[in-house]
Structures are given as C-alpha cells and as structure tokens.
Design a protein around this motif. Sequence first.
Motif, PDB file in Angstrom:
ATOM      1  N   LEU A   1      -1.552  14.980  -1.534  1.00 52.97           N
ATOM      2  CA  LEU A   1      -0.126  14.646  -0.734  1.00 52.97           C
ATOM      3  C   LEU A   1      -0.008  14.294   1.001  1.00 52.97           C
ATOM      4  O   LEU A   1       0.045  13.516   1.312  1.00 52.97           O
ATOM      5  N   GLU A   2      -1.072  15.723   1.429  1.00 54.71           N
ATOM      6  CA  GLU A   2      -1.643  15.555   2.754  1.00 54.71           C
ATOM      7  C   GLU A   2      -2.032  14.373   3.112  1.00 54.71           C
ATOM      8  O   GLU A   2      -1.924  13.608   4.588  1.00 54.71           O
ATOM      9  N   SER A   3      -2.716  13.594   2.265  1.00 45.90           N
ATOM     10  CA  SER A   3      -3.426  12.647   3.129  1.00 45.90           C
ATOM     11  C   SER A   3      -3.219  11.435   2.386  1.00 45.90           C
ATOM     12  O   SER A   3      -2.727  10.641   3.787  1.00 45.90           O
ATOM     13  N   ALA A   4      -1.610  11.190   1.238  1.00 48.57           N
ATOM     14  CA  ALA A   4      -1.500   9.557   1.280  1.00 48.57           C
ATOM     15  C   ALA A   4      -0.058  10.052   2.615  1.00 48.57           C
ATOM     16  O   ALA A   4      -0.079   8.722   2.898  1.00 48.57           O
ATOM     17  N   ASN A   5       0.072  11.010   2.606  1.00 45.91           N
ATOM     18  CA  ASN A   5       0.998  10.911   3.974  1.00 45.91           C
ATOM     19  C   ASN A   5       0.260  10.620   5.026  1.00 45.91           C
ATOM     20  O   ASN A   5       0.860   9.198   5.804  1.00 45.91           O
ATOM     21  N   ALA A   6      -0.586  11.265   5.378  1.00 48.13           N
ATOM     22  CA  ALA A   6      -1.523  10.668   6.533  1.00 48.13           C
ATOM     23  C   ALA A   6      -1.564   8.774   6.731  1.00 48.13           C
ATOM     24  O   ALA A   6      -1.633   8.124   7.678  1.00 48.13           O
ATOM     25  N   GLU A   7      -2.269   8.796   5.705  1.00 47.52           N
ATOM     26  CA  GLU A   7      -1.351   7.164   5.191  1.00 47.52           C
ATOM     27  C   GLU A   7      -0.966   6.643   5.946  1.00 47.52           C
ATOM     28  O   GLU A   7      -1.370   5.614   5.847  1.00 47.52           O
ATOM     29  N   LEU A   8       0.379   7.165   5.307  1.00 45.73           N
ATOM     30  CA  LEU A   8       1.525   6.307   5.065  1.00 45.73           C
ATOM     31  C   LEU A   8       1.745   6.237   6.798  1.00 45.73           C
ATOM     32  O   LEU A   8       2.156   5.064   6.713  1.00 45.73           O
TER      33      LEU A   8
ATOM     34  N   ARG B   1       0.673  -1.354   0.360  1.00 38.96           N
ATOM     35  CA  ARG B   1      -0.174  -0.148   0.451  1.00 38.96           C
ATOM     36  C   ARG B   1       0.890   1.133  -0.097  1.00 38.96           C
ATOM     37  O   ARG B   1       0.534   2.817  -0.748  1.00 38.96           O
ATOM     38  N   ALA B   2       2.495   1.201   0.636  1.00 33.85           N
ATOM     39  CA  ALA B   2       2.780   2.676   0.821  1.00 33.85           C
ATOM     40  C   ALA B   2       3.132   2.642  -0.654  1.00 33.85           C
ATOM     41  O   ALA B   2       3.750   3.604  -1.058  1.00 33.85           O
ATOM     42  N   SER B   3       3.872   1.745  -1.225  1.00 29.19           N
ATOM     43  CA  SER B   3       4.248   1.642  -2.413  1.00 29.19           C
ATOM     44  C   SER B   3       3.201   2.199  -3.131  1.00 29.19           C
ATOM     45  O   SER B   3       3.479   2.653  -5.045  1.00 29.19           O
ATOM     46  N   GLU B   4       1.656   1.659  -3.390  1.00 28.02           N
ATOM     47  CA  GLU B   4       1.051   2.391  -3.841  1.00 28.02           C
ATOM     48  C   GLU B   4       0.878   3.739  -4.464  1.00 28.02           C
ATOM     49  O   GLU B   4       0.680   4.477  -5.233  1.00 28.02           O
ATOM     50  N   ALA B   5       0.723   4.260  -2.808  1.00 24.16           N
ATOM     51  CA  ALA B   5       0.846   5.291  -2.481  1.00 24.16           C
ATOM     52  C   ALA B   5       1.800   6.420  -3.044  1.00 24.16           C
ATOM     53  O   ALA B   5       1.567   7.524  -4.066  1.00 24.16           O
ATOM     54  N   GLU B   6       2.686   5.838  -2.492  1.00 25.21           N
ATOM     55  CA  GLU B   6       4.039   6.565  -4.343  1.00 25.21           C
ATOM     56  C   GLU B   6       3.925   6.438  -5.223  1.00 25.21           C
ATOM     57  O   GLU B   6       4.385   7.579  -5.560  1.00 25.21           O
TER      58      GLU B   6
END
Length: 104
Positions: free
Chosen positions: A58-65, A21-26
């Motif tokens: 980006l903020e949402s992706a970082n929070a999810e990460l 999931r982290a890779s997908e977010a990146e």
Amino acid sequence: MAEAEKGSHIREETLKPFFQRASEAEERLSRLEAAVASKKDTGSEEHLKTISELQSKLESANAELVSERKKAGNLAAENAKLQYRIKHLVQAVEEADLKLEQAK
C-alpha cells in the motif's frame, strides 16, 4: 475556441496513461483488501506477516500514485506553456504573412 478544445483534448490524452496507472493501482489495492478480508486463518503470526506485506504494498502504491500525479501536473504545466508559445508563434506568422501581402 477550437484551439481551447484542442488543447483540452491534448491534455486529456497526455494525462490518460497516468490516470490509467492510478486506476490499476487502485484495482490492485482493492484485490489485496479483498484477499485480506477473505482470509480465515487464525494464526496471528501469519496475519501479521500478511498485514505487513499489504502495508508495504500500500505504501509503495501510494508513493507511486503521488509520483504519477506530480508527473501529470508537471506535464500539464509544460503543455500549457507550449500551447501559449504556439498561440503566439501562430499569431506572429499570421502578422508576417499580412505584412508580406501588404508589401506586394
């Protein structure tokens, strides 16, 4: 030694979905960055809107990460505790079997 390797494999399997999931977010982030880089509009209002949307994503992706990494850490700690318990339970069963053998 085999138990340590097995435990390591179990941890890797447990954490695999989180790393995926982290890779997908990146990947999503890099696509968004590429989209911003390829935009050739000169309308500053549209640029500001796009930048705002990208910052929000980006903020949402970082929070999810951060959340996923925390979950992965918690799962790794729980896994270590369970492996410790299993080790001692196996040892207790082996000792009980040995005592049973000696009693016969």
